[in-house]
Design a protein around this motif. Structure first.
Motif, PDB file in Angstrom:
ATOM      1  N   ALA A  51       0.828  -1.218   0.000  1.00 54.41           N
ATOM      2  CA  ALA A  51       0.000   0.000   0.000  1.00 54.41           C
ATOM      3  C   ALA A  51       0.857   1.262   0.000  1.00 54.41           C
ATOM      4  O   ALA A  51       0.583   2.221  -0.730  1.00 54.41           O
ATOM      5  N   GLU A  54       2.624   1.656  -3.442  1.00 53.32           N
ATOM      6  CA  GLU A  54       1.680   2.144  -4.464  1.00 53.32           C
ATOM      7  C   GLU A  54       1.439   3.636  -4.300  1.00 53.32           C
ATOM      8  O   GLU A  54       1.378   4.383  -5.267  1.00 53.32           O
ATOM      9  N   THR A  55       1.298   4.057  -3.070  1.00 53.04           N
ATOM     10  CA  THR A  55       1.011   5.478  -2.800  1.00 53.04           C
ATOM     11  C   THR A  55       2.195   6.354  -3.186  1.00 53.04           C
ATOM     12  O   THR A  55       2.029   7.382  -3.862  1.00 53.04           O
ATOM     13  N   LEU A  56       3.397   5.953  -2.778  1.00 46.86           N
ATOM     14  CA  LEU A  56       4.572   6.773  -3.070  1.00 46.86           C
ATOM     15  C   LEU A  56       4.867   6.825  -4.566  1.00 46.86           C
ATOM     16  O   LEU A  56       5.334   7.837  -5.087  1.00 46.86           O
ATOM     17  N   GLU A  58       2.704   6.901  -6.830  1.00 45.13           N
ATOM     18  CA  GLU A  58       1.707   7.775  -7.464  1.00 45.13           C
ATOM     19  C   GLU A  58       1.959   9.245  -7.166  1.00 45.13           C
ATOM     20  O   GLU A  58       1.230  10.110  -7.638  1.00 45.13           O
ATOM     21  N   LEU A  59       2.960   9.528  -6.364  1.00 47.05           N
ATOM     22  CA  LEU A  59       3.255  10.937  -6.081  1.00 47.05           C
ATOM     23  C   LEU A  59       3.679  11.617  -7.385  1.00 47.05           C
ATOM     24  O   LEU A  59       4.248  10.976  -8.270  1.00 47.05           O
ATOM     25  N   PRO A  60       3.392  12.907  -7.494  1.00 36.78           N
ATOM     26  CA  PRO A  60       3.725  13.600  -8.750  1.00 36.78           C
ATOM     27  C   PRO A  60       5.228  13.760  -8.950  1.00 36.78           C
ATOM     28  O   PRO A  60       6.018  13.521  -8.041  1.00 36.78           O
TER      29      PRO A  60
ATOM     30  N   PRO B  97      -0.247  17.278  -2.094  1.00 32.77           N
ATOM     31  CA  PRO B  97       0.032  16.781  -3.439  1.00 32.77           C
ATOM     32  C   PRO B  97      -1.200  16.172  -4.089  1.00 32.77           C
ATOM     33  O   PRO B  97      -2.065  15.635  -3.401  1.00 32.77           O
ATOM     34  N   GLU B  98      -1.253  16.280  -5.382  1.00 29.28           N
ATOM     35  CA  GLU B  98      -2.358  15.706  -6.138  1.00 29.28           C
ATOM     36  C   GLU B  98      -2.052  14.241  -6.406  1.00 29.28           C
ATOM     37  O   GLU B  98      -1.173  13.917  -7.193  1.00 29.28           O
ATOM     38  N   LEU B  99      -2.756  13.368  -5.708  1.00 24.75           N
ATOM     39  CA  LEU B  99      -2.493  11.937  -5.858  1.00 24.75           C
ATOM     40  C   LEU B  99      -3.411  11.299  -6.890  1.00 24.75           C
ATOM     41  O   LEU B  99      -3.189  10.194  -7.349  1.00 24.75           O
ATOM     42  N   ASP B 101      -5.375   9.901  -9.917  1.00 24.88           N
ATOM     43  CA  ASP B 101      -5.165   9.525 -11.309  1.00 24.88           C
ATOM     44  C   ASP B 101      -6.551   9.190 -11.867  1.00 24.88           C
ATOM     45  O   ASP B 101      -7.184   8.233 -11.416  1.00 24.88           O
ATOM     46  N   LYS B 104      -7.773   5.633 -12.460  1.00 28.61           N
ATOM     47  CA  LYS B 104      -7.907   4.659 -11.382  1.00 28.61           C
ATOM     48  C   LYS B 104      -9.265   4.787 -10.702  1.00 28.61           C
ATOM     49  O   LYS B 104      -9.947   5.789 -10.828  1.00 28.61           O
ATOM     50  N   LYS B 111      -7.975   5.018  -0.934  1.00 25.90           N
ATOM     51  CA  LYS B 111      -7.013   4.238  -0.153  1.00 25.90           C
ATOM     52  C   LYS B 111      -5.646   4.915  -0.156  1.00 25.90           C
ATOM     53  O   LYS B 111      -4.998   5.051   0.879  1.00 25.90           O
ATOM     54  N   ARG B 112      -5.227   5.389  -1.340  1.00 25.52           N
ATOM     55  CA  ARG B 112      -3.920   6.048  -1.420  1.00 25.52           C
ATOM     56  C   ARG B 112      -3.901   7.326  -0.588  1.00 25.52           C
ATOM     57  O   ARG B 112      -2.909   7.633   0.064  1.00 25.52           O
ATOM     58  N   TRP B 116      -1.386   8.087   2.397  1.00 23.48           N
ATOM     59  CA  TRP B 116      -0.555   9.294   2.394  1.00 23.48           C
ATOM     60  C   TRP B 116      -0.735  10.073   3.695  1.00 23.48           C
ATOM     61  O   TRP B 116       0.239  10.529   4.309  1.00 23.48           O
TER      62      TRP B 116
END
Lengths: 122, 170
Positions: A51, A54-56, A58-60, B97-99, B101, B104, B111-112, B116
């Motif tokens: 988890a 996946e999150t990191l 997706e960071l810009p 930050p803009e997570l 997408d 998705k 969840k993301r 975060w």
């Protein structure tokens, strides 16, 4: 929880991303086979690692202005510069300060592109 | 061309080499900085400071670690300095930050976002260990070397971070 369990649980985050040493991995896997509590912990850590990864991921990425800001700061004017030739074909020799060093350099200009010939500490 | 060779070229003042290193490592440095600072504008500041420091100090690279790890070490120092400045200056909070997408699912995005927020709820010391382990997949020994702390400290920070994350996300 005994010492083996503690050692196992310390390593689980790195086991989850595949970066434990061979000896540690063998010891850890043997322990997981024999310890139900650590297997439960492993399931939780593996899910958590996935988890977070996946999150990191997706960071810009940094915006274009960041590189612009860097180039603006790394292009100080030279202390001295001599240009010979034109934009299409020419040579420059320059003297500049980089940190604590004074650099003497030369560039070849060819069809609008710049090629570094040399840059040495003066 | 290998990273190490690019660093040598940067030390000779070649901007093209700096640009190539930025293309290769700019995103990882930015994401690390974002994880430490939690804010886009601060992370951008850290990236700028990191690559300017690389430009000025490329000659000091001793080759003891990977260039990527060396850069993360610089970024970490810059990030902590920026955070210290923030605490003193008391700037207003910036945008998160803009997570998202669009491709998705909403569930995955939620969840993301929750993960975060949980990561941001950790201390800065725990956040950097979590990033270096889970994003960079660095062994704990390398993390200890990068942070300049004993290996046991790295494991301890991860242990507490893991517990806290599990509590928040359960």
């Amino acid at each position: 929880m005994n010492r083996d369990c503690e050692l196992c649980r310390e390593l689980l985050p790195w086991y989850a991303v595949g970066v434990v040493g061979a000896a540690e991995r063998i010891h850890l896997e043997e322990h997981l086979e024999s310890c139900a509590e650590c297997r439960a912990e492993w399931a939780q850590v593996a899910e958590l690692a996935r988890a977070v990864q996946e999150t990191l991921r997706e960071l810009p990425s940094p915006g274009e202005r960041v590189w612009g800001g860097i180039t603006a700061r790394v292009q100080p004017g030279p202390l001295a510069r001599v240009d010979v030739g034109s934009f299409l074909l020419g040579v420059s020799v320059w003297l500049t300060v980089r940190g604590r060093h004074v650099l003497l350099g030369g560039d070849l200009r060819l069809l609008g592109r710049k090629y570094r010939l040399f840059a040495e500490e003066a | 061309m290998a990273d190490r060779e690019l660093v040598q070229r940067v030390a000779r003042g070649e901007e093209e080499a700096l640009g190539e290193l930025y293309r290769r490592h700019g995103t990882r440095v930015f994401r690390f900085a974002l994880t430490i600072t939690g804010r886009m504008e601060l992370a951008e500041e850290v990236v700028q400071e990191t690559f300017v420091a690389l430009w000025k100090g490329a000659g000091s690279y001793a080759g003891r670690s990977q260039v990527s790890t060396w850069l993360l070490g610089i970024a970490r120092n810059q990030g902590l300095a920026v955070l210290r400045g923030e605490r003193k200056g008391g700037r207003a909070p910036g945008a998160p930050p803009e997570l998202a997408d669009p491709a998705k699912t909403v569930h995955a995005e939620e969840k993301r976002a929750a993960v975060w927020c949980a990561v941001q709820g950790l201390s800065a010391e725990q956040r950097e260990v979590v990033f270096l382990a889970f994003y960079e997949a660095l062994p704990y020994r390398e993390i200890a070397s990068l942070l300049g702390v004993p290996e046991g400290t790295v494991k301890s920070r991860m242990y507490h971070a893991k517990r806290k994350l599990a509590e928040v996300l359960s």
